[in-house]
Motif scaffolding. Structure first.
Motif, PDB file in Angstrom:
ATOM      1  N   ILE A 382      51.027  51.434  48.097  1.00  0.00           N
ATOM      2  CA  ILE A 382      51.632  50.110  48.262  1.00  0.00           C
ATOM      3  C   ILE A 382      51.179  49.502  49.582  1.00  0.00           C
ATOM      4  CG2 ILE A 382      53.800  48.837  48.513  1.00  0.00           C
ATOM      5  CD1 ILE A 382      55.119  50.970  46.743  1.00  0.00           C
ATOM      6  N   ALA A 383      51.132  50.319  50.632  1.00  0.00           N
ATOM      7  CA  ALA A 383      50.699  49.819  51.943  1.00  0.00           C
ATOM      8  C   ALA A 383      49.281  49.266  51.878  1.00  0.00           C
ATOM      9  CB  ALA A 383      50.787  50.940  52.978  1.00  0.00           C
ATOM     10  N   ARG A 384      48.414  49.959  51.180  1.00  0.00           N
ATOM     11  CA  ARG A 384      47.030  49.483  51.040  1.00  0.00           C
ATOM     12  C   ARG A 384      47.003  48.106  50.366  1.00  0.00           C
ATOM     13  NH1 ARG A 384      42.842  53.001  50.843  1.00  0.00           N
ATOM     14  NH2 ARG A 384      44.319  54.659  50.303  1.00  0.00           N
ATOM     15  N   TYR A 385      47.793  47.972  49.296  1.00  0.00           N
ATOM     16  CA  TYR A 385      47.852  46.718  48.552  1.00  0.00           C
ATOM     17  C   TYR A 385      48.443  45.597  49.406  1.00  0.00           C
ATOM     18  CZ  TYR A 385      49.367  43.415  44.941  1.00  0.00           C
ATOM     19  OH  TYR A 385      49.591  42.287  44.201  1.00  0.00           O
ATOM     20  N   VAL A 386      49.535  45.902  50.116  1.00  0.00           N
ATOM     21  CA  VAL A 386      50.217  44.888  50.922  1.00  0.00           C
ATOM     22  C   VAL A 386      49.325  44.402  52.054  1.00  0.00           C
ATOM     23  CG1 VAL A 386      52.123  44.562  52.554  1.00  0.00           C
ATOM     24  CG2 VAL A 386      52.557  45.595  50.323  1.00  0.00           C
ATOM     25  N   VAL A 387      48.603  45.299  52.686  1.00  0.00           N
ATOM     26  CA  VAL A 387      47.696  44.889  53.769  1.00  0.00           C
ATOM     27  C   VAL A 387      46.603  43.977  53.227  1.00  0.00           C
ATOM     28  CG1 VAL A 387      45.975  45.725  55.425  1.00  0.00           C
ATOM     29  CG2 VAL A 387      48.203  46.847  55.262  1.00  0.00           C
ATOM     30  N   ASP A 388      46.083  44.281  52.048  1.00  0.00           N
ATOM     31  CA  ASP A 388      45.087  43.386  51.432  1.00  0.00           C
ATOM     32  C   ASP A 388      45.693  42.009  51.157  1.00  0.00           C
ATOM     33  OD1 ASP A 388      43.160  45.374  51.503  1.00  0.00           O
ATOM     34  OD2 ASP A 388      43.376  45.919  49.388  1.00  0.00           O
ATOM     35  N   GLU A 389      46.934  41.984  50.692  1.00  0.00           N
ATOM     36  CA  GLU A 389      47.598  40.705  50.438  1.00  0.00           C
ATOM     37  C   GLU A 389      47.816  39.932  51.739  1.00  0.00           C
ATOM     38  OE1 GLU A 389      48.711  39.433  47.173  1.00  0.00           O
ATOM     39  OE2 GLU A 389      47.029  40.805  46.913  1.00  0.00           O
ATOM     40  N   LEU A 390      48.203  40.627  52.794  1.00  0.00           N
ATOM     41  CA  LEU A 390      48.389  39.963  54.074  1.00  0.00           C
ATOM     42  C   LEU A 390      47.081  39.373  54.586  1.00  0.00           C
ATOM     43  CD1 LEU A 390      50.302  39.332  56.456  1.00  0.00           C
ATOM     44  CD2 LEU A 390      49.567  41.506  57.474  1.00  0.00           C
TER      45      LEU A 390
END
Length: 396
Positions: A382-390
């Motif tokens: 999830i962290a990987r995905y959220v950082v990409d979204e940010l």
């Protein structure tokens, strides 16, 4: 290098903060509590989930499968207690075997190794189990999630970041290329924000200007533990075949990495977002839940299983009877109360639960709105995905 605020010191917030810090961003984690992992992360049963229950192709399915590997690898790399135990999903009656076969088919669709077992084969894994058939899932495990959080917080600090506890975030707004985060200790100005506010994720999102058409409705999960002299009844993890009419997995038995066997949880409406006991009531939060039409529609569709959950909440005898369907030797006197948890479950207006992880974005902000179980398992993914979204919303 950007300055990023992360709201929430649960495992998703800290995993995101650590990922940002490791790549060189200046990170400040903000949390109203005075200790890490005070809510969902610190109050679950410590299971590393395989992803078997979730719709093929969903974030939950993909991130759980990947997360079952990455979180155990993280534990091994950092000396955190963890074990790949496998688990049994047990059909105790013949009418449950079709649903067990459906789970086996879903496991195959999700690329998860699972084997249907005969009663005799099931007892090779769990000698005290009652089964007409069972599904063995080898990738499931157990872990110390609070220890993972402590290590993630250390990583943030080691890379120059700050974990600021005892700081309640009230709202945020984007102003001319920066985000002003309002807290009870003043304003924090950053380049971007990630909100992992758990039980208050929808409240913070609305206070930050997002148009959010879901509500977090808190469901309390009550646990018991087996008394030490009865822990031998459970070798690993024993789950029932889930009732397809009801959106929770049912009470189960799980051995913990620190010793002991958890029993539960059930699922009943909490009367406060942090309502860990039946007597914990926050009238405004309860009124907000009751005003949400989705709650009434969910209840209308689940009257019988919902009533069963409430009855079990008030009766240790009924709780023990549910466990005895899986392991007949479990008795009422074998159970001692353990701390409860509250699931931060997003509910739509039409009464359907948000089945998948849900992330919403606005200018220079990313809000994680739905991350109940298996989010701890999937936290690094999830962290990987959220950082990409940010990165995407900050590049606009």
């Amino acid at each position: 290098m950007a300055r990023i605020a992360v709201v929430g010191s649960g495992i998703v917030g800290l995993a995101t903060a650590a990922r940002l810090a490791e790549r060189g961003d200046e990170v400040v984690v903000l949390d109203k509590e005075t200790s890490l992992a005070s809510h969902q992360t610190g109050r679950n049963s410590g299971v590393v989930h395989s992803g078997i229950y979730y719709a093929p192709g969903s974030h939950k399915a993909l991130m759980s499968r990947a997360g079952a590997e990455s979180i155990l690898r993280f534990a091994a790399d950092h000396g955190i207690p963890a074990e790949r135990t496998g688990k049994l999903i047990v059909a105790t009656r013949p009418d449950q075997t079709p649903q067990l076969q459906k789970l086996a088919a879903r496991a195959e669709a999700n690329g998860i190794d699972a084997q249907v077992l005969s009663p005799e084969q099931a007892r090779e894994h769990e000698p005290h189990v009652a089964a007409v058939a069972a599904l063995h899932v080898g990738s499931t495990g157990i872990i110390d999630y609070p220890a993972v959080c402590r290590r993630l917080a250390e990583i943030v600090r080691e890379h120059g970041g700050e974990v600021r506890l005892g700081t309640r975030v009230l709202s945020s707004r984007t102003v001319q290329g920066s985000v002003h985060v309002e807290t009870d200790a003043g304003t924090v100005v950053v380049d971007g924000l990630v909100a992992c506010a758990g039980l208050y994720s929808d409240t913070l999102a609305r206070a930050s200007g997002l148009d959010v058409d879901v509500r977090i409705v808190p469901f309390r999960g009550e646990y018991f533990e087996l008394v030490p002299e009865r822990e031998h009844l459970v070798q690993g993890l024993i789950y029932p075949v889930p009732d397809p009419r009801f959106p929770f997995l049912g009470v189960h038995l799980t051995r913990s990495v620190g010793g002991g066997v958890h029993a539960g949880p059930n699922a009943v409406l909490a009367l406060a977002r942090e309502g860990y006991t039946r007597s914990a009531v926050v009238p405004g939060e309860l009124a907000e839940s009751l005003r949400w039409p989705g709650l009434w529609r969910l209840g209308a569709r689940n009257l019988v299983p919902g009533a069963r959950e409430v009855a079990r909440s008030f009766s240790r005898r009924l709780f023990a009877a549910s466990l005895a369907e899986l392991v007949p030797a479990v008795r009422r006197q074998d159970l001692v109360p353990a701390p409860a948890g509250v699931r931060a479950q997003a509910l739509r207006r039409d009464g359907t639960l948000v089945d998948d992880f849900l992330v919403e974005r606005t200018d220079r902000q990313v809000h994680v709105l739905n991350a109940p179980s298996p989010a701890a398992t999937a936290s690094l993914e999830i962290a990987r995905y959220v950082v990409d979204e940010l990165d995407a919303v900050m590049a606009r």
